[in-house]
Design a protein around this motif. Structure first.
Motif, PDB file in Angstrom:
ATOM      1  N   SER A   1      -1.292   1.732   4.485  1.00 22.40           N
ATOM      2  CA  SER A   1      -0.810   1.074   3.275  1.00 22.40           C
ATOM      3  C   SER A   1      -1.488   1.651   2.042  1.00 22.40           C
ATOM      4  O   SER A   1      -2.659   2.026   2.074  1.00 22.40           O
ATOM      5  CB  SER A   1      -1.084  -0.434   3.382  1.00 22.40           C
TER       6      SER A   1
ATOM      7  N   ILE B   1      -0.299   2.649  -2.519  1.00 18.74           N
ATOM      8  CA  ILE B   1       0.800   2.954  -3.431  1.00 18.74           C
ATOM      9  C   ILE B   1       1.317   4.354  -3.086  1.00 18.74           C
ATOM     10  O   ILE B   1       0.554   5.319  -3.097  1.00 18.74           O
ATOM     11  CB  ILE B   1       0.344   2.851  -4.898  1.00 18.74           C
ATOM     12  N   MET B   2       2.598   4.438  -2.756  1.00 15.61           N
ATOM     13  CA  MET B   2       3.168   5.690  -2.256  1.00 15.61           C
ATOM     14  C   MET B   2       4.404   6.116  -3.036  1.00 15.61           C
ATOM     15  O   MET B   2       5.118   7.024  -2.626  1.00 15.61           O
ATOM     16  CB  MET B   2       3.516   5.549  -0.770  1.00 15.61           C
ATOM     17  N   THR B   3       4.648   5.455  -4.167  1.00 15.24           N
ATOM     18  CA  THR B   3       5.831   5.765  -4.970  1.00 15.24           C
ATOM     19  C   THR B   3       5.448   6.613  -6.173  1.00 15.24           C
ATOM     20  O   THR B   3       4.273   6.851  -6.433  1.00 15.24           O
ATOM     21  CB  THR B   3       6.497   4.458  -5.440  1.00 15.24           C
TER      22      THR B   3
ATOM     23  N   GLU C   1       4.602  10.324  -4.175  1.00 11.96           N
ATOM     24  CA  GLU C   1       5.570  10.770  -3.158  1.00 11.96           C
ATOM     25  C   GLU C   1       5.262  12.177  -2.646  1.00 11.96           C
ATOM     26  O   GLU C   1       5.580  12.509  -1.509  1.00 11.96           O
ATOM     27  CB  GLU C   1       6.999  10.694  -3.704  1.00 11.96           C
TER      28      GLU C   1
ATOM     29  N   SER D   1       4.426   1.170   1.407  1.00 12.42           N
ATOM     30  CA  SER D   1       4.017   1.260   0.012  1.00 12.42           C
ATOM     31  C   SER D   1       3.514  -0.089  -0.470  1.00 12.42           C
ATOM     32  O   SER D   1       4.181  -1.114  -0.288  1.00 12.42           O
ATOM     33  CB  SER D   1       5.180   1.722  -0.864  1.00 12.42           C
TER      34      SER D   1
ATOM     35  N   ASN E   1       5.957  -5.840  -2.602  1.00 15.65           N
ATOM     36  CA  ASN E   1       6.851  -5.218  -1.634  1.00 15.65           C
ATOM     37  C   ASN E   1       7.177  -6.251  -0.552  1.00 15.65           C
ATOM     38  O   ASN E   1       6.363  -6.521   0.318  1.00 15.65           O
ATOM     39  CB  ASN E   1       6.186  -3.987  -1.016  1.00 15.65           C
TER      40      ASN E   1
ATOM     41  N   PRO F   1       8.587   4.472   2.197  1.00 16.98           N
ATOM     42  CA  PRO F   1       8.100   4.476   0.807  1.00 16.98           C
ATOM     43  C   PRO F   1       9.102   5.029  -0.201  1.00 16.98           C
ATOM     44  O   PRO F   1       9.187   4.540  -1.326  1.00 16.98           O
ATOM     45  CB  PRO F   1       6.857   5.366   0.880  1.00 16.98           C
TER      46      PRO F   1
END
Length: 579
Positions: free
Chosen positions: A299, A301-303, A307, A324, A337, A344
């Motif tokens: 887990s 932040i993957m945006t 990316e 994400s 989320n 993601p």
């Protein structure tokens, strides 16, 4: 009360979220009323003549849209020790410092207990939905989290990064325990003064407690990739530490050594097991589930700008799901989320209508003429947004920001009950532009992804990247900086350069390139370790690794980073895509 809580009630949290999102408009009005009533004595609001009115119509007609620059004089007075009600009714006692990677210099923002509570509400909400899909057992979390140094402002306020302010909070620690997500590393590691030493010890703690690790987390995907790239370099040393029960001499901070000595005991069996598992991997594929067999997911932040790191993260994660984390910024949180099963790239974030008051400026997308004659539309409310449309977010929060332009552009993907589900698109002010061209962070990402496919055919990858608009040439041109994992021949890199140029499909850019109003794109391949130098530069300024994002566009005012890039150029290529 939190201290006594054994575990979070997932069903109760989900029910609570369903209730507040069913009538988001009413909740928004109530939230705005509460914020304005609690801060009615604030000088900033009094000067705008609200006179106790708390309805959205009066608020919008009296209070202007602002940027951080507009609020800087007020925030500076707070930093300098003015305890009168300036932006909030109650005095601000803590200041958050942004990483400074977006604009080249850190921003200072008010932080208070109310903002901390909204943070915990976001964490609780997303945890509930995540745990419903991927239940975790009683255990620990391998969290690559780092607290930067807290300092005192001229007026005696505590100042640290937003993540540091959260991680230092006793309520945060109690909440993580209640969510069965307690960090496996001691505080001395999290708040150590040298992040290289902290990272090494995070990895070591993870290995010691490998059977108990239920999830692997860091604030950003970049930090997760960085951690396991580091593991590739130090895994044998970590095995030695475990085998002998003696901490590596690379750890020199006394408080970290003392804390680790309580955890690290000789365990030759574990050392041999880890050594065998690492030796048996093919190019480190599936490393994370091999090391942590009971981990349920990764887990962070993957945006957005994160990316780029997903391909490498999936390589390390093997079959483990990537999730994400929530959507927010140093200014505060926006959404959770609540659809954790989405990958993601498709992640959306449901806005919590009771953590702030939100407005949205429609983003006009049209032909070149409409862009040149651009008149900004009026903001709309949370429940007035339309599916498929893009908006810039305006935030009014509990810590003294009123109608604050966050600078993020989001797309409305749907609704959860009556609250919108947002997809992050890009930072509005991160633009590559020379004349009529407008390329966003997202456009840059797509261009790099397309060109990187050519590298993948050569079994190489883009480790990291950034960009710059070079106006020292006539005409000006885009410069893309790449750090590549290994040796690539000139022909491939020339084709990568052409592909980057062709992949910017903005109408303004294409037309300007065709008539040479914008010069050929330049690809500069930098030496290995260049982006590590940029990271070290920001850490030296007081940023926390947890909060670091590689700046995707380096402006000419960001002289130090530009100098690091220009001092490390290995090869340079100009595009011939337009002849």
């Amino acid at each position: 009360m939190l201290e006594k809580m054994e575990t979070v009630d997932v069903d109760e949290l989900i029910e609570e979220f369903e209730t507040i999102t069913k009538d988001a408009e009413r909740i928004q009005r109530e939230t705005l009323r509460k914020i304005l009533e609690e801060n009615a004595s604030a000088e900033y609001l009094q000067n705008l003549g609200l006179n106790g009115r708390t309805d959205p119509e009066s608020f919008k007609s009296s209070v202007p849209l602002v940027t951080h620059e507009d609020l800087e004089p007020y925030i500076q007075r707070i930093i300098d020790g003015d305890i009168s009600p300036i932006l909030t009714g109650k005095p601000i006692t803590t200041i958050s410092r942004s990483s400074g990677t977006t604009q080249g210099k850190p921003k200072f923002l008010p932080f208070n207990d109310e903002l901390m509570e909204t943070t915990l509400q976001i964490f609780r909400t997303s945890y509930a939905f995540r745990n419903r899909e991927f239940p975790i057992g009683k255990g620990k979390a391998l969290q690559f989290i780092y607290g930067s140094k807290q300092s005192k402002t001229k007026g005696g306020l505590n100042a640290g990064t937003a993540t540091t302010n959260v991680y230092r909070s006793s309520t945060f620690k109690a909440e993580m325990k209640a969510m069965q997500s307690q960090c496996c590393s001691p505080d001395e590691v999290i708040f150590g003064p040298d992040f290289h030493q902290s990272l090494y010890c995070h990895l070591l703690c993870g290995l010691i407690f490998r059977e108990e690790i239920q999830l692997v987390f860091s604030t950003f995907a970049h930090s997760l990739v960085h951690a396991f790239r580091t593991f590739e370099l130090v895994w044998e040393e970590l095995c030695d530490d475990i085998r002998e029960g003696v901490l590596s001499s690379r750890i020199t901070v006394p408080s970290i050594r003392a804390a680790m000595s309580k955890i690290l005991k000789p365990n030759p069996e574990l050392a041999n097991l880890i050594h065998k598992k690492c030796s048996g991997l093919s190019n480190w594929y599936g490393l994370i589930p091999e090391l942590f067999p009971n981990a349920k997911y990764l887990s962070g932040i993957m945006t957005g700008s994160m990316e780029h790191y997903l391909k490498k993260l999936r390589h390390y994660a093997g079959d483990l799901p990537l999730m994400s984390a929530d959507y927010g910024s140093s200014e505060g949180w926006i959404g959770a989320n609540v659809n954790p099963i989405l990958p993601p790239e498709l992640a959306t974030f449901a806005v919590l209508p009771n953590i702030g008051y939100f407005e949205f400026i429609p983003q006009r997308v049209g032909n070149l003429e409409s862009q040149v004659l651009f008149i900004e539309p009026k903001p709309v409310g949370l429940t007035e947004v339309k599916v498929g449309e893009e908006y810039e977010i305006i935030v009014t929060n509990v810590a003294g920001l009123y109608r604050y332009r966050l600078g993020d552009v989001v797309k409305v993907m749907g609704f959860h009950n009556s609250t919108p589900e947002l997809k992050f698109i890009c930072r509005r002010n991160l633009l590559l532009t020379i004349n009529i061209d407008k390329n966003t962070e997202k456009d840059l990402q797509l261009s790099v992804d397309e060109a990187a496919k050519l590298l993948a055919e050569e079994k190489q990858e883009v480790v990291d990247f950034t960009s710059h608009v070079d106006l020292s040439t006539d005409p000006g041109h885009y410069v893309i900086f790449w750090e590549v994992s290994g040796e690539v021949n000139d022909e491939v890199l020339k084709e990568c350069c052409n592909c980057l140029d062709r992949s910017f499909v903005d109408a303004g850019y294409v037309s300007a390139r065709k008539v040479n109003a914008i010069g050929p794109l330049e690809l500069r391949v930098v030496l290995k370790g260049t982006f590590q130098q940029i990271l070290d530069h920001y850490l030296g300024l007081g940023a926390a690794l947890s909060q670091f994002k590689t700046p995707r566009c380096v402006g000419s005012t960001n002289k130090t980073v530009l100098q690091i890039l220009c001092n490390n150029i290995g090869k340079s290529y100009f595009s011939t895509a337009y002849g």
